[in-house]
Design a protein around this motif. Structure first.
Motif, PDB file in Angstrom:
ATOM      1  N   GLY A   1       0.822  -1.209   0.000  1.00  0.00           N
ATOM      2  CA  GLY A   1       0.000   0.000   0.000  1.00  0.00           C
ATOM      3  C   GLY A   1       0.857   1.261   0.000  1.00  0.00           C
ATOM      4  O   GLY A   1       0.487   2.274  -0.600  1.00  0.00           O
ATOM      5  N   ALA A   2       2.013   1.166   0.673  1.00  0.00           N
ATOM      6  CA  ALA A   2       2.903   2.331   0.751  1.00  0.00           C
ATOM      7  C   ALA A   2       3.415   2.751  -0.624  1.00  0.00           C
ATOM      8  O   ALA A   2       3.778   3.916  -0.834  1.00  0.00           O
ATOM      9  CB  ALA A   2       4.088   2.020   1.678  1.00  0.00           C
ATOM     10  N   LEU A   3       3.442   1.813  -1.583  1.00  0.00           N
ATOM     11  CA  LEU A   3       3.864   2.156  -2.957  1.00  0.00           C
ATOM     12  C   LEU A   3       3.002   3.266  -3.531  1.00  0.00           C
ATOM     13  O   LEU A   3       3.470   4.062  -4.358  1.00  0.00           O
ATOM     14  CB  LEU A   3       3.724   0.933  -3.871  1.00  0.00           C
ATOM     15  N   PHE A   4       1.727   3.266  -3.166  1.00  0.00           N
ATOM     16  CA  PHE A   4       0.769   4.188  -3.802  1.00  0.00           C
ATOM     17  C   PHE A   4       0.049   5.049  -2.758  1.00  0.00           C
ATOM     18  O   PHE A   4      -1.052   5.543  -3.002  1.00  0.00           O
ATOM     19  CB  PHE A   4      -0.253   3.394  -4.622  1.00  0.00           C
TER      20      PHE A   4
ATOM     21  N   HIS B   1      13.711  -8.831  -4.753  1.00  0.00           N
ATOM     22  CA  HIS B   1      14.290  -7.474  -4.842  1.00  0.00           C
ATOM     23  C   HIS B   1      14.263  -6.977  -6.281  1.00  0.00           C
ATOM     24  O   HIS B   1      13.877  -5.829  -6.540  1.00  0.00           O
ATOM     25  CB  HIS B   1      15.727  -7.485  -4.315  1.00  0.00           C
ATOM     26  N   GLN B   2      14.682  -7.827  -7.209  1.00  0.00           N
ATOM     27  CA  GLN B   2      14.750  -7.401  -8.605  1.00  0.00           C
ATOM     28  C   GLN B   2      13.374  -7.061  -9.171  1.00  0.00           C
ATOM     29  O   GLN B   2      13.240  -6.133  -9.977  1.00  0.00           O
ATOM     30  CB  GLN B   2      15.422  -8.483  -9.453  1.00  0.00           C
ATOM     31  N   ALA B   3      12.362  -7.797  -8.748  1.00  0.00           N
ATOM     32  CA  ALA B   3      11.013  -7.533  -9.269  1.00  0.00           C
ATOM     33  C   ALA B   3      10.539  -6.132  -8.911  1.00  0.00           C
ATOM     34  O   ALA B   3       9.686  -5.558  -9.597  1.00  0.00           O
ATOM     35  CB  ALA B   3      10.039  -8.579  -8.721  1.00  0.00           C
ATOM     36  N   LEU B   4      11.104  -5.580  -7.835  1.00  0.00           N
ATOM     37  CA  LEU B   4      10.626  -4.289  -7.326  1.00  0.00           C
ATOM     38  C   LEU B   4      11.311  -3.097  -7.978  1.00  0.00           C
ATOM     39  O   LEU B   4      10.993  -1.936  -7.642  1.00  0.00           O
ATOM     40  CB  LEU B   4      10.840  -4.229  -5.805  1.00  0.00           C
ATOM     41  N   ALA B   5      12.238  -3.351  -8.905  1.00  0.00           N
ATOM     42  CA  ALA B   5      13.073  -2.268  -9.455  1.00  0.00           C
ATOM     43  C   ALA B   5      12.243  -1.099  -9.967  1.00  0.00           C
ATOM     44  O   ALA B   5      12.593   0.070  -9.735  1.00  0.00           O
ATOM     45  CB  ALA B   5      13.972  -2.830 -10.565  1.00  0.00           C
ATOM     46  N   ILE B   6      11.106  -1.383 -10.643  1.00  0.00           N
ATOM     47  CA  ILE B   6      10.346  -0.282 -11.257  1.00  0.00           C
ATOM     48  C   ILE B   6       9.759   0.688 -10.233  1.00  0.00           C
ATOM     49  O   ILE B   6       9.358   1.790 -10.599  1.00  0.00           O
ATOM     50  CB  ILE B   6       9.190  -0.790 -12.162  1.00  0.00           C
ATOM     51  N   PHE B   7       9.705   0.298  -8.963  1.00  0.00           N
ATOM     52  CA  PHE B   7       9.066   1.161  -7.958  1.00  0.00           C
ATOM     53  C   PHE B   7      10.057   2.082  -7.239  1.00  0.00           C
ATOM     54  O   PHE B   7       9.627   2.965  -6.486  1.00  0.00           O
ATOM     55  CB  PHE B   7       8.328   0.313  -6.928  1.00  0.00           C
ATOM     56  N   GLY B   8      11.369   1.866  -7.445  1.00  0.00           N
ATOM     57  CA  GLY B   8      12.367   2.721  -6.798  1.00  0.00           C
ATOM     58  C   GLY B   8      12.294   2.644  -5.285  1.00  0.00           C
ATOM     59  O   GLY B   8      11.946   1.603  -4.721  1.00  0.00           O
TER      60      GLY B   8
ATOM     61  N   LYS C   1      -4.639   2.295  -5.414  1.00  0.00           N
ATOM     62  CA  LYS C   1      -5.170   2.644  -6.741  1.00  0.00           C
ATOM     63  C   LYS C   1      -5.245   1.394  -7.604  1.00  0.00           C
ATOM     64  O   LYS C   1      -4.612   0.385  -7.287  1.00  0.00           O
ATOM     65  CB  LYS C   1      -4.287   3.702  -7.409  1.00  0.00           C
ATOM     66  N   PRO C   2      -6.008   1.455  -8.713  1.00  0.00           N
ATOM     67  CA  PRO C   2      -5.965   0.353  -9.679  1.00  0.00           C
ATOM     68  C   PRO C   2      -4.559   0.280 -10.275  1.00  0.00           C
ATOM     69  O   PRO C   2      -3.879   1.304 -10.399  1.00  0.00           O
ATOM     70  CB  PRO C   2      -6.988   0.767 -10.741  1.00  0.00           C
ATOM     71  N   LEU C   3      -4.106  -0.910 -10.643  1.00  0.00           N
ATOM     72  CA  LEU C   3      -2.724  -1.085 -11.095  1.00  0.00           C
ATOM     73  C   LEU C   3      -2.621  -1.141 -12.616  1.00  0.00           C
ATOM     74  O   LEU C   3      -3.526  -1.640 -13.284  1.00  0.00           O
ATOM     75  CB  LEU C   3      -2.171  -2.387 -10.530  1.00  0.00           C
ATOM     76  N   SER C   4      -1.486  -0.653 -13.146  1.00  0.00           N
ATOM     77  CA  SER C   4      -1.159  -0.875 -14.553  1.00  0.00           C
ATOM     78  C   SER C   4      -0.712  -2.328 -14.723  1.00  0.00           C
ATOM     79  O   SER C   4      -0.404  -3.004 -13.740  1.00  0.00           O
ATOM     80  CB  SER C   4      -0.035   0.062 -14.990  1.00  0.00           C
ATOM     81  N   ALA C   5      -0.674  -2.785 -15.971  1.00  0.00           N
ATOM     82  CA  ALA C   5      -0.241  -4.164 -16.223  1.00  0.00           C
ATOM     83  C   ALA C   5       1.194  -4.376 -15.742  1.00  0.00           C
ATOM     84  O   ALA C   5       1.513  -5.414 -15.150  1.00  0.00           O
ATOM     85  CB  ALA C   5      -0.368  -4.495 -17.709  1.00  0.00           C
ATOM     86  N   ALA C   6       2.053  -3.389 -15.964  1.00  0.00           N
ATOM     87  CA  ALA C   6       3.457  -3.529 -15.546  1.00  0.00           C
ATOM     88  C   ALA C   6       3.565  -3.602 -14.023  1.00  0.00           C
ATOM     89  O   ALA C   6       4.357  -4.389 -13.479  1.00  0.00           O
ATOM     90  CB  ALA C   6       4.284  -2.364 -16.080  1.00  0.00           C
ATOM     91  N   GLU C   7       2.777  -2.789 -13.345  1.00  0.00           N
ATOM     92  CA  GLU C   7       2.794  -2.825 -11.874  1.00  0.00           C
ATOM     93  C   GLU C   7       2.274  -4.166 -11.360  1.00  0.00           C
ATOM     94  O   GLU C   7       2.835  -4.742 -10.414  1.00  0.00           O
ATOM     95  CB  GLU C   7       1.937  -1.674 -11.319  1.00  0.00           C
ATOM     96  N   THR C   8       1.201  -4.663 -11.980  1.00  0.00           N
ATOM     97  CA  THR C   8       0.673  -5.972 -11.579  1.00  0.00           C
ATOM     98  C   THR C   8       1.718  -7.062 -11.778  1.00  0.00           C
ATOM     99  O   THR C   8       1.959  -7.882 -10.875  1.00  0.00           O
ATOM    100  CB  THR C   8      -0.591  -6.320 -12.394  1.00  0.00           C
ATOM    101  N   ASP C   9       2.355  -7.068 -12.948  1.00  0.00           N
ATOM    102  CA  ASP C   9       3.374  -8.083 -13.229  1.00  0.00           C
ATOM    103  C   ASP C   9       4.495  -8.038 -12.207  1.00  0.00           C
ATOM    104  O   ASP C   9       4.954  -9.082 -11.710  1.00  0.00           O
ATOM    105  CB  ASP C   9       3.957  -7.877 -14.639  1.00  0.00           C
ATOM    106  N   ALA C  10       4.957  -6.825 -11.893  1.00  0.00           N
ATOM    107  CA  ALA C  10       6.070  -6.688 -10.942  1.00  0.00           C
ATOM    108  C   ALA C  10       5.661  -7.219  -9.569  1.00  0.00           C
ATOM    109  O   ALA C  10       6.419  -7.962  -8.924  1.00  0.00           O
ATOM    110  CB  ALA C  10       6.494  -5.220 -10.849  1.00  0.00           C
TER     111      ALA C  10
END
Lengths: 296, 296
Positions: free
Chosen positions: A57-60, A271-278, A198-207
């Motif tokens: 939840g903290a991501l968004f 860890h690697q899966a989370l790269a897109i979230f910084g 929030k609703p997720l993008s496909a890339a966010e869901t995949d990650a």
């Protein structure tokens, strides 16, 4: 920024209060059932699933109230599954979270009803989320919880587990069983936490799916390592059960050293899966570390 | 207009197909669990709850697809409760709907999981309703199902029932127990059927609640009468269980003659509650008659 351990204790405290509020009161009729439901859920457990909800939840910047409901729902599903798993016709376990299991403290019929009522309560708590989550997103969250809990999720994993006692599973079969048995609800926790924002993008869901899959398997690998190496007092449940029950585990298939290597690899995958979230994914990274490094 | 018995058989046929479609397929993994779920739900039962859904839906010309989902959800909840009730730690019954109970046909652990997975499937089927029901109404329906199923509904009634074995209940206490144990889900069936058509006015809700309460109690009074007077072959389950288990019943408290008078009074209450709906409520009236006049 807050230390991880401070954040963790804060979430655990918030969730103890939220769960107490979302469960029927102990003095409401039928009192014995409500007391047993509260006994099964409150004052125990590491709250790994709620921590995943809050970290995702903290991501968004999800509102706390929304995360509390999602976290309470998954924790109630988890708690009901433990109550039923501990019953004599399943694992027949007398100790859970350092306390007598529900069927020991109360009786078998009450334990059966406690689990049934907790499952209904889980769906109810999520369906009753406040207006910060619109109805369409709540429906999507309820569908996710239903799939993760049912015969193609957690219950299905339990059934495969039951059927596998005394068999020699391949690593792939063992992985498939755990993906359902514990993985489905852990993955759902991550997604429900994110959707609380929030609703997720496909890339966010995949990650987040990739992260959830990795920590789900890591959780089980470490469980198997601890079952083989720790004592009951440390675990708060009966140690050595898997070997005694002749259940296939990562340790029995891979050995101890290779199981530890696999847990480490899965932590890196997470860890690697989370790269897109910084940096926003810091708590999710720390939770992956906690899951792999825990001692109980 | 169609004869009642033709309408009833048509709904039963529609629901057999709908339930078969809404349950995971028998050959999907885990196969044994899915086979047992289908064994527990398909090919049996009078489908009283689905009939109530369709009869109430007819008041507002609800689409069949929407009624099928609502009816499947309540029937899966009902079926799971029977599977768990029949287990050795509860009523320990070997016969249900003329077939061996799930724990006898399969095993206890499978019966436990079948019930758990059916409950999750019930919420999932309702959450997945098509676009004829908007998300906000679906949420309200899920909340209703959650309340009717949980510790303040069906499970709560079960707990009171367990606690009452060997006690002498007052008529008011017996009524309170049955309002939860069987009444909550029967009332929910009526409301879910109506909501499959449209949101309800307060007057419509009150009328259907009154109808649901009356037929819910009538159902139990007649159950108690049949348990005391019919044989196992006719009932498709073990007759005389209540007296053997020393459970309080309407017959044990009121006697047989007064129980029959009460059932007749409740049928009249049900008919009167439907007055505001005129001829559209014909099926609901006929179902009240069926519930009171049934022989099994």
């Amino acid at each position: 920024m807050q230390q991880f351990s401070d954040w963790m204790h804060q979430v655990q405290g918030t969730m103890e209060a939220a769960l107490a509020a979302f469960l029927p009161e102990a003095h409401s009729v039928p009192q014995r059932l409500h007391q047993a439901m509260r006994y099964a859920v409150l004052d125990g457990g590491k709250r790994v699933r709620p921590l995943l909800v809050f970290a995702a939840g903290a991501l968004f910047d999800a509102p706390s109230a929304a995360m509390q409901r999602a976290a309470a729902a998954v924790e109630m599903i988890h708690a009901y599954s433990l109550v039923h798993d501990d019953m004599p016709c399943m694992d027949d376990d007398a100790l859970r979270r350092g306390k007598p299991t529900v069927h020991v403290q109360y009786d078998e019929a009450t334990a059966l009803l406690v689990g049934d009522a907790l499952q209904a309560q889980a769906f109810l708590v999520l369906a009753e989320a406040d207006a910060s989550i619109d109805a369409a997103r709540r429906i999507a969250m309820l569908q996710l919880l239903g799939r993760a809990s049912g015969s193609l999720g957690m219950c299905g994993g339990q059934a495969i587990d039951l059927a596998s006692v005394g068999l020699s599973l391949s690593l792939a079969e063992l992985e498939q069983m755990h993906k359902l048995k514990t993985g489905a609800l852990l993955r759902a926790s991550v997604l429900l936490g994110a959707w609380s924002g929030k609703p997720l993008s496909a890339a966010e869901t995949d990650a987040l799916e990739a992260y959830g899959t990795a920590i789900g398997l890591a959780f089980q690998v470490v469980d198997d390592i601890l079952d083989a190496t720790a004592d009951s007092a440390t675990l708060g449940k009966t140690a050595g059960k898997d070997a005694a029950d002749n259940k296939p585990t990562y340790v029995s298939i891979l050995g101890l050293a290779e199981s530890k290597t696999l847990a480490e690899k899965l932590r890196n995958d997470a860890h690697q899966a989370l790269a897109i979230f910084g940096d926003k994914a810091r708590r999710l990274r720390e939770l992956a570390d906690l899951i792999v490094q825990r001692k109980a």
